[in-house]
Motif scaffolding. Structure first.
Motif, PDB file in Angstrom:
ATOM      1  N   LYS A   7      -2.623  -8.674   8.609  1.00 54.75           N
ATOM      2  CA  LYS A   7      -2.624  -9.968   7.921  1.00 54.75           C
ATOM      3  C   LYS A   7      -2.025  -9.843   6.526  1.00 54.75           C
ATOM      4  O   LYS A   7      -1.437 -10.791   6.015  1.00 54.75           O
ATOM      5  N   ARG A   8      -2.171  -8.659   5.935  1.00 54.27           N
ATOM      6  CA  ARG A   8      -1.627  -8.440   4.590  1.00 54.27           C
ATOM      7  C   ARG A   8      -0.933  -7.082   4.552  1.00 54.27           C
ATOM      8  O   ARG A   8      -1.483  -6.078   5.018  1.00 54.27           O
ATOM      9  N   ILE A   9       0.254  -7.068   3.997  1.00 50.68           N
ATOM     10  CA  ILE A   9       1.092  -5.869   3.954  1.00 50.68           C
ATOM     11  C   ILE A   9       1.525  -5.630   2.516  1.00 50.68           C
ATOM     12  O   ILE A   9       1.897  -6.576   1.804  1.00 50.68           O
ATOM     13  N   LEU A  10       1.471  -4.381   2.089  1.00 54.45           N
ATOM     14  CA  LEU A  10       1.993  -4.011   0.767  1.00 54.45           C
ATOM     15  C   LEU A  10       3.323  -3.305   0.944  1.00 54.45           C
ATOM     16  O   LEU A  10       3.448  -2.414   1.802  1.00 54.45           O
TER      17      LEU A  10
ATOM     18  N   LEU B  34       9.273 -10.940   6.859  1.00 58.48           N
ATOM     19  CA  LEU B  34       9.081 -12.366   6.636  1.00 58.48           C
ATOM     20  C   LEU B  34       9.650 -13.184   7.791  1.00 58.48           C
ATOM     21  O   LEU B  34       9.044 -14.156   8.243  1.00 58.48           O
ATOM     22  N   ARG B  35      10.796 -12.771   8.280  1.00 61.51           N
ATOM     23  CA  ARG B  35      11.500 -13.532   9.316  1.00 61.51           C
ATOM     24  C   ARG B  35      10.826 -13.429  10.675  1.00 61.51           C
ATOM     25  O   ARG B  35      10.845 -14.388  11.461  1.00 61.51           O
TER      26      ARG B  35
ATOM     27  N   ALA C 155       2.463 -12.259   8.405  1.00 55.73           N
ATOM     28  CA  ALA C 155       1.606 -11.651   7.393  1.00 55.73           C
ATOM     29  C   ALA C 155       1.998 -12.095   5.991  1.00 55.73           C
ATOM     30  O   ALA C 155       3.137 -12.503   5.728  1.00 55.73           O
ATOM     31  N   THR C 156       1.044 -11.995   5.075  1.00 54.39           N
ATOM     32  CA  THR C 156       1.324 -12.172   3.653  1.00 54.39           C
ATOM     33  C   THR C 156       1.853 -10.853   3.117  1.00 54.39           C
ATOM     34  O   THR C 156       1.286  -9.789   3.389  1.00 54.39           O
ATOM     35  N   LEU C 157       2.932 -10.911   2.353  1.00 52.62           N
ATOM     36  CA  LEU C 157       3.606  -9.700   1.860  1.00 52.62           C
ATOM     37  C   LEU C 157       3.321  -9.517   0.375  1.00 52.62           C
ATOM     38  O   LEU C 157       3.716 -10.340  -0.451  1.00 52.62           O
ATOM     39  N   HIS C 158       2.636  -8.436   0.043  1.00 51.47           N
ATOM     40  CA  HIS C 158       2.364  -8.074  -1.352  1.00 51.47           C
ATOM     41  C   HIS C 158       3.437  -7.085  -1.793  1.00 51.47           C
ATOM     42  O   HIS C 158       3.590  -6.012  -1.194  1.00 51.47           O
ATOM     43  N   CYS C 159       4.166  -7.420  -2.846  1.00 51.87           N
ATOM     44  CA  CYS C 159       5.313  -6.614  -3.278  1.00 51.87           C
ATOM     45  C   CYS C 159       5.035  -5.998  -4.644  1.00 51.87           C
ATOM     46  O   CYS C 159       4.855  -6.722  -5.627  1.00 51.87           O
TER      47      CYS C 159
ATOM     48  N   ASP D 275      -3.616  -4.079   5.168  1.00 53.84           N
ATOM     49  CA  ASP D 275      -3.694  -3.397   6.459  1.00 53.84           C
ATOM     50  C   ASP D 275      -2.619  -2.322   6.623  1.00 53.84           C
ATOM     51  O   ASP D 275      -2.854  -1.292   7.259  1.00 53.84           O
ATOM     52  N   VAL D 276      -1.444  -2.590   6.075  1.00 50.90           N
ATOM     53  CA  VAL D 276      -0.269  -1.736   6.310  1.00 50.90           C
ATOM     54  C   VAL D 276       0.504  -1.601   5.008  1.00 50.90           C
ATOM     55  O   VAL D 276       0.600  -2.560   4.230  1.00 50.90           O
ATOM     56  N   ILE D 277       1.076  -0.418   4.783  1.00 53.13           N
ATOM     57  CA  ILE D 277       1.918  -0.172   3.611  1.00 53.13           C
ATOM     58  C   ILE D 277       3.282   0.315   4.080  1.00 53.13           C
ATOM     59  O   ILE D 277       3.375   1.250   4.886  1.00 53.13           O
ATOM     60  N   TYR D 278       4.340  -0.323   3.566  1.00 49.61           N
ATOM     61  CA  TYR D 278       5.712   0.173   3.746  1.00 49.61           C
ATOM     62  C   TYR D 278       6.141   0.750   2.403  1.00 49.61           C
ATOM     63  O   TYR D 278       6.333   0.007   1.428  1.00 49.61           O
ATOM     64  N   HIS D 279       6.271   2.067   2.360  1.00 52.58           N
ATOM     65  CA  HIS D 279       6.605   2.727   1.088  1.00 52.58           C
ATOM     66  C   HIS D 279       8.108   3.030   1.058  1.00 52.58           C
ATOM     67  O   HIS D 279       8.570   4.063   1.528  1.00 52.58           O
ATOM     68  N   CYS D 280       8.848   2.082   0.475  1.00 53.87           N
ATOM     69  CA  CYS D 280      10.311   2.212   0.360  1.00 53.87           C
ATOM     70  C   CYS D 280      10.739   2.560  -1.053  1.00 53.87           C
ATOM     71  O   CYS D 280      11.918   2.852  -1.287  1.00 53.87           O
ATOM     72  N   GLY D 281       9.825   2.507  -1.997  1.00 59.87           N
ATOM     73  CA  GLY D 281      10.193   2.666  -3.398  1.00 59.87           C
ATOM     74  C   GLY D 281      10.444   4.108  -3.785  1.00 59.87           C
ATOM     75  O   GLY D 281       9.773   5.025  -3.321  1.00 59.87           O
ATOM     76  N   ALA D 282      11.413   4.290  -4.654  1.00 60.61           N
ATOM     77  CA  ALA D 282      11.738   5.607  -5.213  1.00 60.61           C
ATOM     78  C   ALA D 282      12.728   5.407  -6.346  1.00 60.61           C
ATOM     79  O   ALA D 282      13.470   4.422  -6.371  1.00 60.61           O
ATOM     80  N   LYS D 283      12.721   6.339  -7.268  1.00 56.88           N
ATOM     81  CA  LYS D 283      13.769   6.376  -8.293  1.00 56.88           C
ATOM     82  C   LYS D 283      14.888   7.245  -7.735  1.00 56.88           C
ATOM     83  O   LYS D 283      14.681   8.414  -7.404  1.00 56.88           O
ATOM     84  N   VAL D 284      16.080   6.651  -7.589  1.00 56.02           N
ATOM     85  CA  VAL D 284      17.206   7.343  -6.962  1.00 56.02           C
ATOM     86  C   VAL D 284      18.231   7.700  -8.024  1.00 56.02           C
ATOM     87  O   VAL D 284      18.828   6.824  -8.657  1.00 56.02           O
ATOM     88  N   ASN D 285      18.419   8.988  -8.219  1.00 55.11           N
ATOM     89  CA  ASN D 285      19.436   9.477  -9.143  1.00 55.11           C
ATOM     90  C   ASN D 285      19.750  10.920  -8.764  1.00 55.11           C
ATOM     91  O   ASN D 285      18.868  11.774  -8.785  1.00 55.11           O
TER      92      ASN D 285
END
Length: 401
Positions: free
Chosen positions: A28-31, A48-49, A53-57, A116-126
């Motif tokens: 129901k809720r995703i980070l 979203l498409r 679920a509600t998306l917490h960013c 409920d679920v976490i999608y961990h896409c974040g990173a500092k890219v250099n």
């Protein structure tokens, strides 16, 4: 090396053992982290498409209002915004570089109780920065994500890793079950991603529902051609167009459209059979560097394809106005004679069979879409402007590189 090995250790207290499991297949809720990045933005759009679920960013910004604006601006810039998305996006004003993801303890606990679920896409890219400069975001930030996943309820973690955790070079096949080896990794970014993956794997072994995704090079969108201008490949093409030449190397490159990867990741993340597994993403059809230069010529740019040694000679004359100037240290060995490693996608292919989710080829049509988009957003000058500039007398800058 000892720093990397020390950093992969995760304290025994960080564990999902004994915790109830969240609703990881019908959340129901995703980070999400990294939604203002290229892949993260399209994973957000796909969720979203195709879901409810509600998306917490999690978004870094000076104010909460600026954080909200960043998400919308990013999706609009990638032609992925729909007004109906607004009511389903909740912006969490924070950062990967601080404890508790930069949130207040109260907000961190609230998310722990509801996500409920976490999608961990974040990173500092250099690819120039050392490991020490990337550790806070990429390593410690991942640990905070795992801390959230193991608080209150065991949450699913979908972790975006990278093929770059494997040292390039040598004609070998990298299997999905293979683990990276830090001894052959030379840049700080890839080292930080190796450490992060090792920590996630540790929590997977402790029982956390985890899926690892290792994409290779993501470039462009198959329908619109939109891409991220900070990508090394785009910077290289821009600099070579400004230089008026590219090296005549026989070199196979592997690019995938972002919409293929985002669709595949979201589909796989919703399958119970995916948990505990690692998925590779690579295009089964590589493209030759010479083909890319031909697309540049066909688009109308004045452009020569010259021997590598001659290209290096021209490169020595570039000034700060050329896009290649800041990445000159990365260009040494950027066009190796030895073959690139082969990436096995057997598990990914089998899991996607029958879904209609397939990686399209990086061909002339898609190349033209990408070039057109880069011109439309002002990243590349139109061919007519470059042609006019090329007619001016050539006055090289002979400062040493």
């Amino acid at each position: 090396m000892s720093r990397l090995v020390a950093d992969i250790r995760v304290e025994e207290e960080l564990t999902p053992r004994g915790l109830p499991v969240a609703d990881i297949l019908a959340p129901k809720r995703i980070l999400l982290t990294g939604v203002t990045g290229f892949l993260g933005a399209f994973i957000l759009e796909e969720l979203l498409r195709t879901g409810e679920a509600t998306l917490h960013c999690l978004v870094r910004a000076a104010t909460a209002e600026e954080a909200r604006a960043r998400v919308e601006r990013t999706l609009r810039g990638y032609q992925a915004w729909d007004e109906s998305y607004r009511s389903r996006i909740v912006v969490e004003w924070g950062t990967l570089e601080e404890p508790l993801l930069g949130l207040t303890p109260e907000r961190f606990d609230e998310l722990a109780a509801t996500i409920d679920v976490i999608y961990h896409c974040g990173a500092k890219v250099n690819f120039v920065y050392p490991y020490s400069a990337l550790r806070a975001a990429n390593v410690l930030g991942t640990k905070e994500v795992l801390r959230l996943a193991c608080r209150g309820r065991a949450k699913a973690v979908h972790h975006m890793s990278t093929i770059d955790i494997f040292a390039h070079g040598g004609d070998r096949l990298i299997a999905e079950e293979e683990m990276g080896d830090p001894t052959g990794i030379g840049d700080g970014y890839s080292q930080s991603k190796w450490v992060a993956e090792e920590m996630v794997t540790t929590l997977r072994d402790r029982g956390l529902p985890v899926v690892l995704y290792r994409p290779w090079i993501i470039l462009g969108h198959s329908r619109t051609g939109v891409t991220h201008t900070t990508d090394y490949s785009c910077v290289l093409v821009k600099g070579c167009i400004q230089l008026g030449a590219g090296p005549a190397n026989d070199m196979a490159l592997n690019f995938m459209p972002v919409d293929f990867v985002s669709r595949a990741v979201v589909h796989l993340s919703r399958q119970e059979a995916s948990f505990g597994r690692t998925f590779h993403f690579a295009n089964p059809r590589s493209v030759d560097l010479r083909d890319i230069w031909q697309w540049v010529v066909d688009y109308g740019y004045p452009f020569d394809v010259i021997p590598y040694e001659d290209w290096c000679e021209r490169l020595r004359a570039v000034d700060p106005g050329n896009a290649l100037f800041p990445i000159i240290p990365l260009l040494s060995g950027a066009f190796p004679d030895e073959p690139a490693p082969r990436i096995s996608t057997a598990g990914t292919d089998a899991a996607l069979a029958g879904t209609g989710i397939e990686c399209p080829p990086m061909d002339r049509e898609l190349g033209r879409k990408i070039l057109a988009n880069l011109v439309a957003i002002g990243f590349l000058a139109p061919p007519a402007e470059v042609s006019a500039a090329a007619k001016q007398p050539y006055a090289p800058n002979v400062q040493p590189v």
